[in-house]
Design a protein around this motif. Structure first.
Motif, PDB file in Angstrom:
ATOM      1  N   GLN A 103      -2.203  -1.487   6.723  1.00  0.00           N
ATOM      2  CA  GLN A 103      -3.577  -1.088   6.413  1.00  0.00           C
ATOM      3  C   GLN A 103      -4.369  -0.693   7.650  1.00  0.00           C
ATOM      4  OE1 GLN A 103      -5.723  -3.210   3.342  1.00  0.00           O
ATOM      5  NE2 GLN A 103      -3.938  -4.476   2.941  1.00  0.00           N
ATOM      6  N   THR A 130      -9.449  -1.479  -3.594  1.00  0.00           N
ATOM      7  CA  THR A 130      -9.234  -2.222  -2.341  1.00  0.00           C
ATOM      8  C   THR A 130      -8.711  -3.625  -2.629  1.00  0.00           C
ATOM      9  OG1 THR A 130     -11.096  -1.018  -1.407  1.00  0.00           O
ATOM     10  CG2 THR A 130     -10.367  -2.961  -0.211  1.00  0.00           C
ATOM     11  N   ARG A 165      -5.209  -3.513  -3.797  1.00  0.00           N
ATOM     12  CA  ARG A 165      -4.301  -3.237  -2.675  1.00  0.00           C
ATOM     13  C   ARG A 165      -3.998  -4.525  -1.898  1.00  0.00           C
ATOM     14  NH1 ARG A 165      -1.477  -3.272   0.529  1.00  0.00           N
ATOM     15  NH2 ARG A 165      -0.873  -1.913   2.246  1.00  0.00           N
ATOM     16  N   ASP A 216      -0.319   1.839  -1.162  1.00  0.00           N
ATOM     17  CA  ASP A 216      -1.602   2.528  -1.323  1.00  0.00           C
ATOM     18  C   ASP A 216      -1.636   3.348  -2.614  1.00  0.00           C
ATOM     19  OD1 ASP A 216      -2.457   1.474   1.021  1.00  0.00           O
ATOM     20  OD2 ASP A 216      -2.148   3.269   2.237  1.00  0.00           O
TER      21      ASP A 216
END
Lengths: 208, 225
Positions: free
Chosen positions: A163, A48, A51, B57
């Motif tokens: 996101q 996370t 990212r 991602d």
């Protein structure tokens, strides 16, 4: 598009599997000096944080550096985390600050460095040529897509459109007014879609 | 009959719209059913956004998590040591500078100089100007004396270091009392020569309220030839 949650996604390459405990519990244990708990926490949050860092960085390698800085700061300030407070907002602010500090340091170093030799060497963990090419391709995509977008618009566009966070959540995460977040979001969308809209046969008439 | 959307209207909406909200019921979708150019732009915008999201991602960290964790712990320890060294250095500088600063302050400013007080002295016989004229040469130099002619009150406001204020007050009181004794016919309400003068609270008359025409310092008063 992935749902906007701070899921405890374990790093697939990590040797440490995160235990089935709440993040705040791991934070509390790590703050008390429990190294395995901190390692598990990093393993859970690493993807996370990486990212998030990708959008602040020029390339995935720089994102790795930002991640490292962010976890150093996180470890130093673990005791400041208040149980029950949103972990993602706290962590995101740390990543943001780490990215800002790195950007300033890079600018300063770039001004000081007379030649490319003076720049510090990066750690190259990705030795697989295929993976290297993939990372270069991602860098090119980030540059092509975000190109001239201001840092704030880039960040907000990524959080909301890529996101899937709500603008109100983003406002909380980055400490900004929700209306300002929306304004920046609209500007960012208009900027990144301008070249696609320009392909429309009637686009020339639209600009008149 | 509903208004048919033009390409310009469609594109201006697409420029800033949330692509996940363009459902089949929206006017943009309705327009795109009949306009291949706009449909192509909408598809490309959605597709490019999705491709970038997938690319980001799908990019995994280049450093394994356990290495990041160990480095973070080591980096934090290094930072703590650096902060500790910085604090020690700052403490040493402060310990060195404090006596020097204290010596400088004591040398430049006499003891008690920083303790400034304001006191109002009431006169029973002398007018404020007379008291100033008579006591002026003998008053401590660091005492500022102001009169309040606008109020028509026989008072003098003293401002300065506390010891000097006490000396000036005593001098003015004695002077006023002596004149009271000598001219008792004119000063019916004068106190006995040894009685202390009544004083107002320190905050009753700030010196800064004095009119500009009033001399601020005794030494600045014009002397009679």
């Amino acid at each position: 598009m992935a749902p906007p949650t701070l899921a405890m996604r374990p790093d697939p390459e990590s040797a440490v599997a995160p235990p089935d405990v709440a993040p705040w519990e791991l934070v509390a244990r790590a703050a008390a000096g429990d190294t395995p708990a901190f390692t598990a926490l990093v393993a859970a949050l690493h993807p996370t944080v990486h990212r998030w860092a990708l959008v602040f960085a020029a390339d995935p390698d720089e994102a790795d550096d930002i991640v490292q800085d962010a976890f150093v700061q996180m470890y130093r300030h673990l005791a400041r985390y208040q149980r029950g407070a949103p972990l993602e907002a706290w962590l995101y602010r740390i990543v943001r600050r780490a990215a800002g500090q790195r950007r300033r340091a890079t600018h300063r170093r770039r001004r000081l460095a007379a030649s490319a030799r003076a720049r510090p060497e990066r750690d190259v963990y990705v030795t697989d040529p295929g993976a290297r090419v993939d990372r270069q391709w991602v860098s090119a995509r980030i540059r092509a897509f975000f190109g001239d977008l201001p840092a704030r618009q880039r960040e907000i566009f990524d959080l909301v459109d890529l996101q899937g966070f709500e603008p109100s959540e983003v406002a909380r995460m980055i400490g900004m007014n929700a209306a300002t977040v929306r304004t920046n979001l609209f500007k960012a969308r208009a900027a990144v879609r301008a070249h696609l809209i320009a392909r429309h046969p009637g686009a020339a008439e639209l600009t008149r | 009959m509903t208004h048919a959307m033009t390409c310009a209207e469609c594109l201006s909406l697409v420029a800033t719209a949330d692509m996940t909200e363009l459902t089949a019921a929206t006017a943009v979708t309705e327009h795109c059913r009949g306009c291949a150019d706009c449909a192509s732009v909408v598809d490309e915008v959605a597709e490019e956004t999705r491709r970038l999201a997938d690319a980001l991602d799908g990019t995994l960290p280049g450093v394994p998590s356990h290495v990041v964790a160990l480095r973070a712990i080591a980096g934090a320890a290094r930072g703590r040591r650096r902060t500790g060294r910085r604090r020690i250095a700052l403490g040493a500088v402060a310990l060195t500078a404090a006596p020097l600063l204290a010596a400088f302050v004591l040398r430049v400013l006499p003891v008690g100089a920083t303790s400034v007080a304001v006191r109002t002295v009431e006169l029973h016989c002398l007018a404020p100007e007379q008291a100033l004229e008579l006591a002026g040469p003998s008053l401590p130099p660091r005492v500022q004396v102001t009169t309040r002619p606008a109020l028509h009150l026989p008072v003098l406001t003293l401002r300065g270091p506390r010891p000097d204020i006490a000396a000036a007050e005593q001098l003015l009181t004695q002077l006023d009392a002596r004149w009271s004794a000598e001219r008792s016919a004119h000063c019916a309400s004068a106190p006995a020569p040894d009685a202390p003068a009544t004083s107002a609270p320190a905050t009753s008359a700030p010196a800064t309220n004095a009119p500009a025409s009033v001399p601020a310092r005794v030494r600045a008063l014009p002397r009679e030839p």
